[in-house]
Structure formats: C-alpha cells, structure tokens
Scaffold this active site. Structure first.
Site, PDB file in Angstrom:
ATOM      1  N   GLY A  49       0.866  -1.183   0.000  1.00 30.31           N
ATOM      2  CA  GLY A  49       0.000   0.000   0.000  1.00 30.31           C
ATOM      3  C   GLY A  49       0.898   1.227   0.000  1.00 30.31           C
ATOM      4  N   ARG A  91      10.443  -1.377  -4.581  1.00 39.21           N
ATOM      5  CA  ARG A  91       9.273  -1.478  -5.477  1.00 39.21           C
ATOM      6  C   ARG A  91       9.226  -0.206  -6.334  1.00 39.21           C
ATOM      7  NH1 ARG A  91       3.698  -3.538  -3.037  1.00 39.21           N
ATOM      8  NH2 ARG A  91       3.333  -4.021  -5.235  1.00 39.21           N
ATOM      9  N   GLN A 198      -5.560  -8.951  -2.356  1.00 45.11           N
ATOM     10  CA  GLN A 198      -5.559  -8.037  -1.199  1.00 45.11           C
ATOM     11  C   GLN A 198      -6.971  -7.854  -0.635  1.00 45.11           C
ATOM     12  OE1 GLN A 198      -3.848  -7.600  -3.978  1.00 45.11           O
ATOM     13  NE2 GLN A 198      -1.916  -6.540  -3.635  1.00 45.11           N
ATOM     14  N   ASP A 239      -1.484   4.506  -6.373  1.00 41.57           N
ATOM     15  CA  ASP A 239      -0.044   4.348  -6.125  1.00 41.57           C
ATOM     16  C   ASP A 239       0.762   5.502  -6.692  1.00 41.57           C
ATOM     17  OD1 ASP A 239      -1.238   1.478  -6.045  1.00 41.57           O
ATOM     18  OD2 ASP A 239       0.621   1.485  -4.898  1.00 41.57           O
ATOM     19  N   ASN A 249      -3.052   2.407 -10.182  1.00 38.83           N
ATOM     20  CA  ASN A 249      -3.490   1.702  -8.971  1.00 38.83           C
ATOM     21  C   ASN A 249      -3.472   0.209  -9.282  1.00 38.83           C
ATOM     22  OD1 ASN A 249      -4.457   1.775  -6.222  1.00 38.83           O
ATOM     23  ND2 ASN A 249      -6.435   1.097  -7.011  1.00 38.83           N
ATOM     24  N   LYS A 250      -3.841  -0.583  -8.317  1.00 35.61           N
ATOM     25  CA  LYS A 250      -3.783  -2.040  -8.429  1.00 35.61           C
ATOM     26  C   LYS A 250      -4.400  -2.554  -9.730  1.00 35.61           C
ATOM     27  CE  LYS A 250      -2.106  -4.246  -6.373  1.00 35.61           C
ATOM     28  NZ  LYS A 250      -0.746  -4.705  -6.755  1.00 35.61           N
TER      29      LYS A 250
END
Ligand code: MRU
Length: 352
Positions: A49, A91, A198, A239, A249-250
């Site tokens: 996150g 990351r 998640q 993100d 984002n994811k």
C-alpha cells in the site's frame, strides 16, 4: 474510530510491521533493524500500500542510521547513500516510497553539522512525524470524501486502500470510515483483487475488525452488480497519480473504472498529495511493476496452472483521468481532474 491494529509500530528500538501475508489467520508482528531488511519486507509484501510503503521506507532509513551510528561521519554518509539506494529499489510504482526517501534525505542533509548519533535521532523523529502526519491527512481526506457519499450507499472498492495500506485510517477505506463516523450508512463491496488477493485477507478482514458491513466479490462480478444497480459509488486508492490526473493503482482498477463509466456510477480516487507525481506528465510514463509468474500460476502454496504456462503479471494499471469523477485529497476534492486543476491544488495547499 481508530483501527484495532497497527500496520507499523516502533518497539524496542526497531520497526515492527504487521505481517500482511499472514492475515487473516494470524496477527504476527515482524521486527526489522536495517535498511536491507526493510527493503526486503517491502519487496516481499510484509507491508504494502503506497502510504504504508512510504512510512516503512522512512523507518528503514531511521533504523539503518541507528544501526551504524558508531561510524565516522564520512563512513556514515556513504553507508546511508547505499541504504537509500537499497530502499529505492524495493518497489517501483508507488511514488510515496520515493517521496518519503527524498524527505528523509533532506532531513539527513539538514543534520549534517551535528554528530552521527544526533543525525540518527533526527531521522527517527522525522519517520515518526511522517507516520503521524499520514493518519492526520487520511482523516482530512476522509472528511472531504465522506461529503460525496449519500446517506445510504453501497461502495465498491478494489485492492486494499485501508489502514493496512497506510499508517492508519486509510485512504479509500478512510473515506468510508469517516462517512460512518459522520452517521452515514455505508456498506462495502470488496473486490477479491487477483492475483495477490488483497481484497479477501486484507480489506474484508480490516472492515470486519471495525464492524463495517463488507461483502466480498470475485473481481469479475463487479460489472454485473453495477448493471443490477447494486453499486452507488466506487472508491479506490492510488499508487501514483500523474500531473494530468491519470491514476496508477492495483491491476484491475482500470476495468472497474470503465464499468463504472458505462453505468454512470461515480469513480473516486482517494490519495494524499504525496501520491501525486508532478514530474510525470501522464500515466504512460508511470513505471508499472511486474511481479513473479507464481502469483498468477497459483496462490501461496497452491499451484493450479500446468507447468510451462506463459504468464504476464503487471500488478498495476493506469486509469485515464477522463474516467475519474474526482480525486479526494487532504486539500479537498478535485472534480474531473486535469493538469490545470492539479497544479492549482498544489499552489493553494495549506500543508507542505
Ligand atoms: O501491491 P500493493 O498491495 O502494494 O498495491 C496497493 C494498491 O494498489 C493500493 O490501492 C494503493 O497503494 C493505495 S493504498 C492507500
């Protein structure tokens, strides 16, 4: 409504992280006392996150400084340079990581005329401040976002943008928590969020902890539920948001945004200003992390694809700004975000 768990906590001179890979079965804290160990924890998803990664990295710098505080100033500076590089490589997509490291570097430089132990203690103070600020900003974002939700609403979220993804309260789930605190009735649909999932072990778990109504769905059920009128709004985290309002984002977020647009459902992105990267012109330039094929070939210890199956595993996607109804930030709501509105948001901000 404070969360009943801590994502990150400082104990006995080390940073402890709730091991998110063990949820929901076990609530285990792991302790880290070097930058390399913290970088490993970020890479291996002990903590994940965007804002939580930023806070973890800040503590990674602080524990490293403490660990080597017996070195001479010159050795210390060299070792810290290496620590920053190690953390940076953990990351690539969440800009909060680089934002947090930049802020820690500035703090380190500002303390360069003091002793090494004083520098180490200044860095630890800064990490504590950043985590406290994160919760404050999330609460401010929550108040702005809560005002957008009707008295009764069914909100779809993707991935986990909750207390587990931040130092507390959450971004997307923070908006939901704040709406409930304000007396609204909010029920959540949580996308499972393949491939890392998640949604099930993290979002469903943390909402259950706070007794917030949550219904878990397979990712591919979202469009159907929208078509049947079961979703009133979508709220996700981010993100990295580019200067023009494109949102990384994811993986799977883009599909949800397209579906929401098709069904006339508002699609909100809750993100602190530290997630907006003014140096990136558009989503096309955001680095997208690819993770191991094993995450798609199966789940944890289970493998369900035949040996030799080709896999591509991009773990984030980009939603173009035109599909974003509004960005919800600590400085207020930006409807139909674009380059001009985002630049104006930074010019008028009340915090640094
Ligand atoms: O790979 P993850 O679990 O780190 O991805 C997290 C997300 O995509 C979140 O939605 C994002 O970081 C926002 S968290 C407040």
């Amino acid at each position: 409504m404070p969360s009943s768990f801590e994502t990150l906590r400082w104990r006995d001179g080390a940073i402890e992280m709730l091991d998110q890979r063990a949820l929901p079965e076990r609530q285990v804290y792991l302790s880290f006392d070097s930058a390399a160990a913290v970088a490993g924890a970020i890479r291996d998803m002990v903590v994940r996150g965007a804002p939580a990664i930023g806070c973890a990295a800040a503590y990674g710098v602080a524990v490293e400084a403490k660990r080597i505080s017996g070195e001479t100033r010159a050795q210390f500076e060299n070792s810290m340079d290496a620590a920053f590089e190690t953390l940076k490589a953990s990351r690539p997509t969440a800009v909060n990581l680089f934002w947090a490291l930049e802020r820690m570097k500035t703090r380190l430089q500002a303390s360069s005329s003091t002793t090494v132990p004083d520098s180490a203690s200044a860095l630890l103070d800064e990490a504590h401040v950043m985590c406290r600020e994160d919760v404050t900003l999330n609460r401010r974002m929550g108040v702005h976002g809560a005002a957008l939700l009707p008295e009764r609403s069914r909100v779809l979220t993707h991935c986990n943008a909750g207390a587990l993804a931040t130092a507390g309260h959450g971004t997307a789930l923070g908006v939901i928590r704040s709406a409930i605190e304000a007396g609204k009735h909010v029920a959540v649909y949580a996308d499972e969020t393949r491939p890392f999932i998640q949604g099930a072990p993290l979002t469903a778990w943390e909402l259950q902890q706070d007794r917030i109504p949550v219904t878990l769905i397979a990712d591919n059920a979202a469009g159907f539920l929208m078509s049947r009128g079961n979703i009133d709004a979508v709220i996700v985290g981010a993100d990295r948001v580019a200067a023009n309002g494109d949102v990384a984002n994811k993986i799977g977020t883009y599909q949800v945004a397209v579906m929401a647009h098709r069904h006339g459902i508002p699609f909100y992105v809750a993100c602190p200003l530290s997630t907006i990267d003014l140096a990136i012109a558009s989503g096309a330039d955001i680095p997208i992390e690819e993770r191991a094929a094993e995450e798609v070939l199966g789940y944890r210890e289970m493998r369900w694809a035949p040996v030799g199956t080709d896999v591509v595993n991009p773990v984030f996607d980009v939603t173009p700004a035109e599909l974003v109804t509004a960005l919800i930030t600590e400085e207020g709501v930006v409807r139909a975000p674009d380059r001009e509105k985002i630049a104006a948001l930074f010019r008028s901000r009340t915090t640094t």
